[in-house]
Design an enzyme around this catalytic site. Structure first.
Site, PDB file in Angstrom:
ATOM      1  NE  ARG A 155      -4.305  15.419   3.176  1.00 33.06           N
ATOM      2  CZ  ARG A 155      -4.755  14.245   2.715  1.00 33.06           C
ATOM      3  NH1 ARG A 155      -4.755  13.176   3.482  1.00 33.06           N
ATOM      4  NH2 ARG A 155      -5.216  14.145   1.493  1.00 33.06           N
ATOM      5  CG  ASP A 163     -11.208   5.482  -1.615  1.00 40.06           C
ATOM      6  OD1 ASP A 163     -11.168   6.663  -2.001  1.00 40.06           O
ATOM      7  OD2 ASP A 163     -10.202   4.853  -1.239  1.00 40.06           O
ATOM      8  CG  ASP A 207      -1.568   7.824   0.816  1.00 35.87           C
ATOM      9  OD1 ASP A 207      -1.217   8.982   1.044  1.00 35.87           O
ATOM     10  OD2 ASP A 207      -1.926   7.413  -0.303  1.00 35.87           O
ATOM     11  CG  ASP A 261      -1.482   1.270   1.627  1.00 39.14           C
ATOM     12  OD1 ASP A 261      -2.165   1.824   0.757  1.00 39.14           O
ATOM     13  OD2 ASP A 261      -1.273   1.765   2.757  1.00 39.14           O
TER      14      ASP A 261
HETATM   15  O1  M1P Z   1      -4.266   5.770   0.963  1.00 42.34           O
HETATM   16  C1  M1P Z   1      -5.040   5.792  -0.172  1.00 42.34           C
HETATM   17  C2  M1P Z   1      -6.054   6.888  -0.120  1.00 42.34           C
HETATM   18  O2  M1P Z   1      -5.410   8.129  -0.352  1.00 42.34           O
HETATM   19  C3  M1P Z   1      -6.226   9.241  -0.381  1.00 42.34           C
HETATM   20  O3  M1P Z   1      -6.886   9.387   0.854  1.00 42.34           O
HETATM   21  P1  M1P Z   1      -7.030  10.753   1.716  1.00 42.34           P
HETATM   22  O4  M1P Z   1      -6.838  11.882   0.787  1.00 42.34           O
HETATM   23  O5  M1P Z   1      -8.375  10.637   2.322  1.00 42.34           O
HETATM   24  O6  M1P Z   1      -5.949  10.701   2.776  1.00 42.34           O
HETATM   25  C4  M1P Z   1      -7.279   9.089  -1.441  1.00 42.34           C
HETATM   26  O7  M1P Z   1      -6.648   9.152  -2.703  1.00 42.34           O
HETATM   27  C5  M1P Z   1      -8.012   7.778  -1.289  1.00 42.34           C
HETATM   28  O8  M1P Z   1      -8.839   7.558  -2.421  1.00 42.34           O
HETATM   29  C6  M1P Z   1      -7.085   6.645  -1.205  1.00 42.34           C
HETATM   30  O9  M1P Z   1      -7.762   5.455  -0.924  1.00 42.34           O
END
Ligand code: M1P
Length: 249
Positions: free
Chosen positions: A142, A182, A13, A11
């Site tokens: 954020r 999502d 993020d 993954d």
């Molecule tokens: O970690 C993946 C997620 O990254 C973004 O999430 P957020 O902006 O809420 O932190 C989005 O691109 C989300 O679609 C994606 O699953």
């Protein structure tokens, strides 16, 4: 190359990068110089290609990964080239999509948050991303939302309402990252990417992710029988777990 029949899928993020940030040079070099000679490397993210490439420090760097699965693998890239794509619009049809979008916009219009910016619905090829604070918020906004959400459970409540409203629509509502939800057809979660590697006959597929609890967008692939799941808490933890599992000093 040793052990090329093992795949390590990551993954992005929270696992390889801080949320929406670029991967550190140290971790990128570790993956490409120390890990790639031992196993095949793949990325699987809920985000679209432009965000994933940016977070890997550019398209060229992203292309060093054997597989790049964006939007949960519905958008599949190899060596920087799009191999296959699925459209949520074709799958659901305009009418259903508009029902979801209209409902979500209406619901969000009633929320009071520390900040509200723009781009509340991001329409991607194979998913919709719904964001109460707005995707055009800056890093401070954020962070504020993340804190507010931890206390007031804005997204958790929103997901429950969406699930109730669209109970028979065959849609999944998942907490992907920090500030958004999502939305995609059932089954279009991260396990979708596994079909793309079936023909490569890996003996082991390891998955590393941080959102592995039920409702998180790593849950399905983490618990899938075809993968060996590794729950991580940060990019540093990911590096440590990979080092241990491959005996890299
Ligand atoms: O970690 C993946 C997620 O990254 C973004 O999430 P957020 O902006 O809420 O932190 C989005 O691109 C989300 O679609 C994606 O699953």
């Amino acid at each position: 190359m040793e052990n090329r029949k093992i795949l390590y899928l990551f993954d992005v993020d929270g696992t390889l990068t801080k949320p929406r940030q670029v991967i550190s040079k140290e971790l990128k070099q570790f993956l490409l110089n120390k890990v790639k000679p031992k196993v095949a490397l793949g990325l699987v993210s809920g985000s679209d290609y432009s965000k994933v490439a940016e977070q890997m420090d550019g398209e060229e760097a992203a292309a060093h990964f054997d597989y790049v699965f964006c939007e949960n693998g519905l958008m599949y890239f190899r060596n920087g080239q799009l191999v296959s794509a699925q459209s949520i619009l074709n799958h659901l049809g305009e009418q259903t999509l508009q029902k979801v979008i209209n409902f979500a916009l209406n619901y969000m219009s009633k929320l009071e948050l520390p900040a509200k910016r723009g781009n509340f619905i991001e329409f991607r090829t194979s998913m919709i991303n719904i964001c109460p604070v707005g995707r055009s918020c800056n890093q401070t906004e954020r962070d504020q939302f993340v804190q507010f959400d931890a206390v007031h459970k804005v997204r958790e409540t929103f997901v429950k309402v969406l699930q109730r409203e669209f109970a028979s629509s065959g849609l999944t509502f998942a907490l992907g990252g920090q500030i958004s939800v999502d939305v995609f057809p059932n089954g279009w979660d991260k396990t979708y990417c596994l079909r793309h590697v079936e023909c490569d006959n890996y003996e082991e597929i390891h998955f590393f992710g941080d959102k592995t609890d039920p409702g998180g967008n790593d849950y399905e692939i983490y618990t899938d029988q075809r993968t060996i799941g590794h729950m991580v808490t940060s990019p540093d933890d990911t590096k440590q777990q990979v080092q241990q599992s491959l005996n890299i000093l």
